[in-house]
Every structure is written in structure tokens, then in C-alpha cells.
Design an enzyme around this catalytic site. Structure first.
Site, PDB file in Angstrom:
ATOM      1  N   GLU A  55       1.818  -1.097  -4.127  1.00  0.00           N
ATOM      2  CA  GLU A  55       0.761  -1.123  -3.108  1.00  0.00           C
ATOM      3  C   GLU A  55       1.322  -1.584  -1.785  1.00  0.00           C
ATOM      4  O   GLU A  55       1.849  -2.685  -1.681  1.00  0.00           O
ATOM      5  CB  GLU A  55      -0.314  -2.096  -3.521  1.00  0.00           C
ATOM      6  CG  GLU A  55      -0.654  -1.993  -4.979  1.00  0.00           C
ATOM      7  CD  GLU A  55      -1.963  -2.640  -5.290  1.00  0.00           C
ATOM      8  OE1 GLU A  55      -2.476  -3.374  -4.446  1.00  0.00           O
ATOM      9  OE2 GLU A  55      -2.467  -2.378  -6.374  1.00  0.00           O
ATOM     10  N   ASN A  73      -1.370   3.138  -2.215  1.00  0.00           N
ATOM     11  CA  ASN A  73      -0.722   3.092  -3.532  1.00  0.00           C
ATOM     12  C   ASN A  73       0.103   4.363  -3.727  1.00  0.00           C
ATOM     13  O   ASN A  73      -0.366   5.457  -3.417  1.00  0.00           O
ATOM     14  CB  ASN A  73      -1.775   3.004  -4.638  1.00  0.00           C
ATOM     15  CG  ASN A  73      -2.619   1.734  -4.573  1.00  0.00           C
ATOM     16  OD1 ASN A  73      -2.972   1.270  -3.491  1.00  0.00           O
ATOM     17  ND2 ASN A  73      -2.930   1.170  -5.719  1.00  0.00           N
ATOM     18  N   THR A 123      -4.391  -1.026   0.974  1.00  0.00           N
ATOM     19  CA  THR A 123      -3.017  -0.841   0.495  1.00  0.00           C
ATOM     20  C   THR A 123      -2.852   0.599   0.040  1.00  0.00           C
ATOM     21  O   THR A 123      -3.633   1.081  -0.776  1.00  0.00           O
ATOM     22  CB  THR A 123      -2.696  -1.762  -0.698  1.00  0.00           C
ATOM     23  OG1 THR A 123      -3.663  -1.566  -1.730  1.00  0.00           O
ATOM     24  CG2 THR A 123      -2.647  -3.221  -0.286  1.00  0.00           C
TER      25      THR A 123
HETATM   26  C1  LIG Z   1       1.559  -8.266   0.355  1.00  0.00           C
HETATM   27  C2  LIG Z   1       0.736  -8.248  -0.883  1.00  0.00           C
HETATM   28  C3  LIG Z   1       0.829  -9.308  -1.783  1.00  0.00           C
HETATM   29  C4  LIG Z   1       0.059  -9.318  -2.937  1.00  0.00           C
HETATM   30  N1  LIG Z   1       0.167 -10.375  -3.809  1.00  0.00           N
HETATM   31  C5  LIG Z   1      -0.601 -10.410  -4.919  1.00  0.00           C
HETATM   32  C6  LIG Z   1      -0.518 -11.519  -5.836  1.00  0.00           C
HETATM   33  O1  LIG Z   1       0.276 -12.446  -5.659  1.00  0.00           O
HETATM   34  N2  LIG Z   1      -1.336 -11.516  -6.928  1.00  0.00           N
HETATM   35  C7  LIG Z   1      -2.219 -10.482  -7.174  1.00  0.00           C
HETATM   36  O2  LIG Z   1      -2.932 -10.557  -8.156  1.00  0.00           O
HETATM   37  N3  LIG Z   1      -2.305  -9.410  -6.335  1.00  0.00           N
HETATM   38  C8  LIG Z   1      -1.519  -9.366  -5.222  1.00  0.00           C
HETATM   39  N4  LIG Z   1      -1.608  -8.296  -4.363  1.00  0.00           N
HETATM   40  C9  LIG Z   1      -2.356  -7.120  -4.779  1.00  0.00           C
HETATM   41  C10 LIG Z   1      -3.792  -7.111  -4.379  1.00  0.00           C
HETATM   42  O3  LIG Z   1      -4.544  -7.846  -5.313  1.00  0.00           O
HETATM   43  C11 LIG Z   1      -4.118  -5.616  -4.391  1.00  0.00           C
HETATM   44  O4  LIG Z   1      -3.585  -5.044  -3.244  1.00  0.00           O
HETATM   45  C12 LIG Z   1      -5.554  -5.312  -4.552  1.00  0.00           C
HETATM   46  O5  LIG Z   1      -5.920  -5.586  -5.865  1.00  0.00           O
HETATM   47  C13 LIG Z   1      -5.892  -3.879  -4.188  1.00  0.00           C
HETATM   48  O6  LIG Z   1      -5.634  -3.002  -5.214  1.00  0.00           O
HETATM   49  P1  LIG Z   1      -5.988  -1.456  -5.143  1.00  0.00           P
HETATM   50  O7  LIG Z   1      -5.094  -0.788  -4.142  1.00  0.00           O
HETATM   51  O8  LIG Z   1      -5.709  -0.926  -6.520  1.00  0.00           O
HETATM   52  O9  LIG Z   1      -7.434  -1.304  -4.759  1.00  0.00           O
HETATM   53  C14 LIG Z   1      -0.840  -8.254  -3.208  1.00  0.00           C
HETATM   54  C15 LIG Z   1      -0.928  -7.179  -2.289  1.00  0.00           C
HETATM   55  C16 LIG Z   1      -0.164  -7.177  -1.137  1.00  0.00           C
HETATM   56  C17 LIG Z   1      -0.292  -6.029  -0.187  1.00  0.00           C
HETATM   57  N1  LIG Z   2      -2.852  -0.382   7.170  1.00  0.00           N
HETATM   58  C1  LIG Z   2      -2.991   0.352   6.076  1.00  0.00           C
HETATM   59  N2  LIG Z   2      -2.105   0.263   5.061  1.00  0.00           N
HETATM   60  C2  LIG Z   2      -2.242   1.016   3.964  1.00  0.00           C
HETATM   61  N3  LIG Z   2      -3.251   1.895   3.755  1.00  0.00           N
HETATM   62  C3  LIG Z   2      -4.166   2.045   4.725  1.00  0.00           C
HETATM   63  C4  LIG Z   2      -4.079   1.283   5.928  1.00  0.00           C
HETATM   64  N4  LIG Z   2      -5.126   1.633   6.723  1.00  0.00           N
HETATM   65  C5  LIG Z   2      -5.832   2.540   6.059  1.00  0.00           C
HETATM   66  N5  LIG Z   2      -5.273   2.831   4.851  1.00  0.00           N
HETATM   67  C6  LIG Z   2      -5.867   3.800   3.897  1.00  0.00           C
HETATM   68  O1  LIG Z   2      -6.581   3.046   2.933  1.00  0.00           O
HETATM   69  C7  LIG Z   2      -6.200   3.440   1.612  1.00  0.00           C
HETATM   70  C8  LIG Z   2      -6.125   2.239   0.682  1.00  0.00           C
HETATM   71  O2  LIG Z   2      -7.309   1.496   0.593  1.00  0.00           O
HETATM   72  P1  LIG Z   2      -7.606   0.667  -0.718  1.00  0.00           P
HETATM   73  O3  LIG Z   2      -8.883  -0.040  -0.450  1.00  0.00           O
HETATM   74  O4  LIG Z   2      -6.409  -0.121  -1.114  1.00  0.00           O
HETATM   75  O5  LIG Z   2      -7.902   1.807  -1.759  1.00  0.00           O
HETATM   76  P2  LIG Z   2      -7.162   2.229  -3.118  1.00  0.00           P
HETATM   77  O6  LIG Z   2      -7.645   1.288  -4.161  1.00  0.00           O
HETATM   78  O7  LIG Z   2      -7.578   3.650  -3.360  1.00  0.00           O
HETATM   79  O8  LIG Z   2      -5.680   2.093  -2.887  1.00  0.00           O
HETATM   80  C9  LIG Z   2      -4.825   4.047   1.753  1.00  0.00           C
HETATM   81  O9  LIG Z   2      -4.566   4.986   0.735  1.00  0.00           O
HETATM   82  C10 LIG Z   2      -4.900   4.693   3.137  1.00  0.00           C
HETATM   83  O10 LIG Z   2      -5.406   5.997   3.045  1.00  0.00           O
HETATM   84 MG   LIG Z   3      -4.659   0.289  -2.512  1.00  0.00          MG
END
Ligand SMILES: Cc1cc2nc3c(=O)[nH]c(=O)nc-3n(C[C@H](O)[C@H](O)[C@H](O)COP(=O)(O)O)c2cc1C
Ligand SMILES: Nc1ncnc2c1ncn2[C@@H]1O[C@H](COP(=O)(O)OP(=O)(O)O)[C@@H](O)[C@H]1O
Ligand SMILES: [Mg+2]
Length: 206
Positions: A107, A43, A41
Site C-alpha cells: 500500500e 494498492n 493508499t
Molecule cells: C506509511 C504507512 C504505514 C502503515 N503502518 C501500519 C501499521 O503499522 N500497522 C497497520 O496495521 N497498518 C499500517 N498501515 C496500513 C493501513 O492500516 C492501511 O493503509 C489501511 O488499512 C488501508 O488499507 P486499504 O488500502 O486496503 O483500504 C500503514 C500504511 C501506510 C501507508
Molecule cells: N496520495 C495518494 N496516494 C495513493 N493513492 C491515492 C492518493 N490520492 C488518491 N489516491 C487514490 O485513492 C485510491 C486508494 O484509496 P483507498 O481508500 O486506500 O482505497 P483502496 O482500499 O481501494 O486501496 C488509490 O487507488 C488512488 O486511486
Molecule cells: Mg489502499
């Protein structure tokens, strides 16, 4: 067994407050998306969200994104492009109750073009390979949020969270395939004033 979810979310065309414009550089998150969930995701900062978009409640949404082509070179079948490519996306705005975050995050998971087969289609439960692009940290990302899917939930397991996000991707895909949403992704040349304006904003990176 929980009941099956609706295949689409929201009305047949975007209604206020949508589309909502968000923009920001891609920043580091908690490092869980790819590592724990297998779902990357992107961010973006959430600092001024409550001031700029008080109507934006926590939850899961769908929309369309573009990445600054000056720093992100998107490979297509025609090679690398210098104009921004618009792609479908699903996103969460909130505190990730499963992880009990204390700060709000935005995210965004970028999905493949709707013309490509969906990696999150049913039948792959437990084996889903979510879309992955080459990393693009620090790249500016523009996002148009077009609709709301559901609130954020806590889950009994990581697998249950991943499965719900898989379904979110499918709901986002089906929702965006509707004509009044697809026009944000594909410029057919006959889009009306407001849609072209929003689309022009989406792909502009000055
Ligand atoms: C479409 C989508 C739906 C999500 N729904 C939830 C949810 O319902 N509950 C939750 O705790 N996290 C939810 N998440 C968040 C994920 O837990 C989160 O992307 C993950 O913790 C990664 O975090 P990071 O980018 O900080 O590493 C969702 C993420 C996405 C992309
Ligand atoms: N399909 C995708 N959607 C979003 N981010 C992606 C995707 N493919 C690769 N990435 C890369 O992965 C990173 C996110 O990975 P993630 O594990 O969520 O790390 P973080 O906790 O740092 O957000 C993004 O910042 C981007 O550089
Ligand atoms: Mg992320």
C-alpha cells in the site's frame, strides 16, 4: 507518552538491497485507507513478492513512484504533462496488524513534491489532511523502494495508527531530502550511471 521517533531513517545513501523495483496496476484494497484513516493508499498486487523479493520483509518503507502518463494525467503549474512525474512515497508491506489481514498487501501513499509545503508537518496532529490526488485505479505504477522505516505495529486506537503514519510521511520526506536520495526525484543532469538507470526504469511504461 511514547518516545519521539528519529527524524530520518536509513543510511545517508541507499544501501543493498535498495533500490528495489516494484511495478503493477493499481488495484482495489479493503476500502479503509480513505474512509477510515483519511489516508489514501494505492494498492498493487503482492502475489509474486516472496518469489521475486524474498529480502523484502514486512514493514514501512519510503521511496519514489511514477504513474503511467498514458492513463494518468498529472496536472502541474505548466498544465498537463505527457511524461511521468516522479513523486515521493511512503508505503507499508504486510498484514496491517491493526486490521488483522490474512493476506499481504503493498500500500503506497503518494506525497506532494518535496518543493511543496508538507501537509503532514508537526502542529497539525489530529487535523492532518493527507495528500489526495484524483483516483487512478488500473493505472500502472512503478516504485523504487529506497529505505526502511520501521516494522508494522498494532495500535490501541485508529488515532494512534494515523499519527504514526503522519510521522512516517515526515520521516520519509526528511530521508528523501538527502542528496543521495533526492537525485531519484529531481534529475539534476549530473546523476551517475546506476541512479540514471533506475530513474529511466521508473518513468518507462511500454
Ligand atoms: C506509511 C504507512 C504505514 C502503515 N503502518 C501500519 C501499521 O503499522 N500497522 C497497520 O496495521 N497498518 C499500517 N498501515 C496500513 C493501513 O492500516 C492501511 O493503509 C489501511 O488499512 C488501508 O488499507 P486499504 O488500502 O486496503 O483500504 C500503514 C500504511 C501506510 C501507508
Ligand atoms: N496520495 C495518494 N496516494 C495513493 N493513492 C491515492 C492518493 N490520492 C488518491 N489516491 C487514490 O485513492 C485510491 C486508494 O484509496 P483507498 O481508500 O486506500 O482505497 P483502496 O482500499 O481501494 O486501496 C488509490 O487507488 C488512488 O486511486
Ligand atoms: Mg489502499
Amino acid at each position: 507518552m511514547s518516545k519521539p521517533r528519529d527524524p530520518v531513517a536509513g543510511p545517508d545513501s541507499p544501501e543493498p538491497p535498495f533500490p528495489i523495483r516494484l511495478s503493477g496496476p493499481v488495484i482495489k484494497g479493503f476500502g479503509r485507507g480513505s474512509k477510515d484513516l483519511g489516508i489514501p493508499t494505492a494498492n498493487i498486487p503482492a502475489d509474486d513478492l516472496s518469489e521475486k523479493h524474498p529480502e523484502l520483509t514486512t514493514g514501512v518503507y519510503y521511496g519514489v513512484v511514477a504513474l503511467d502518463p498514458k492513463t494518468y494525467h498529472h496536472e502541474t503549474s505548466e498544465g498537463s504533462t505527457s511524461t511521468a512525474v516522479v513523486l515521493p512515497a511512503v508505503l507499508s508491506i504486510g498484514y496491517n496488524p491493526f486490521y488483522k489481514n490474512t493476506v499481504r498487501s503493498v500500500e503506497i501513499h503518494i506525497m506532494p513534491a518535496l518543493t511543496e509545503p508538507s501537509p503532514t508537518a508537526a502542529g497539525q496532529e489530529g487535523h492532518t489532511k493527507f495528500n489526495r490526488l484524483p483516483d487512478f485505479y488500473k493505472t500502472r505504477l512503478n516504485l523504487l523502494i529506497l529505505g526502511y522505516i520501521r516494522p508494522e505495529f498494532d495500535y490501541v486506537s485508529l488515532e494512534a495508527l494515523v499519527e504514526d503514519i503522519r510521522v512516517d510521511c515526515e520521516v520519509a520526506r526528511e530521508s528523501l531530502l538527502r542528496e543521495a536520495y533526492k537525485c531519484y526525484l529531481v534529475d539534476s543532469g549530473k546523476t551517475s550511471g546506476k541512479v540514471s538507470e533506475d530513474r529511466a526504469w521508473l518513468v518507462s511504461f511500454d
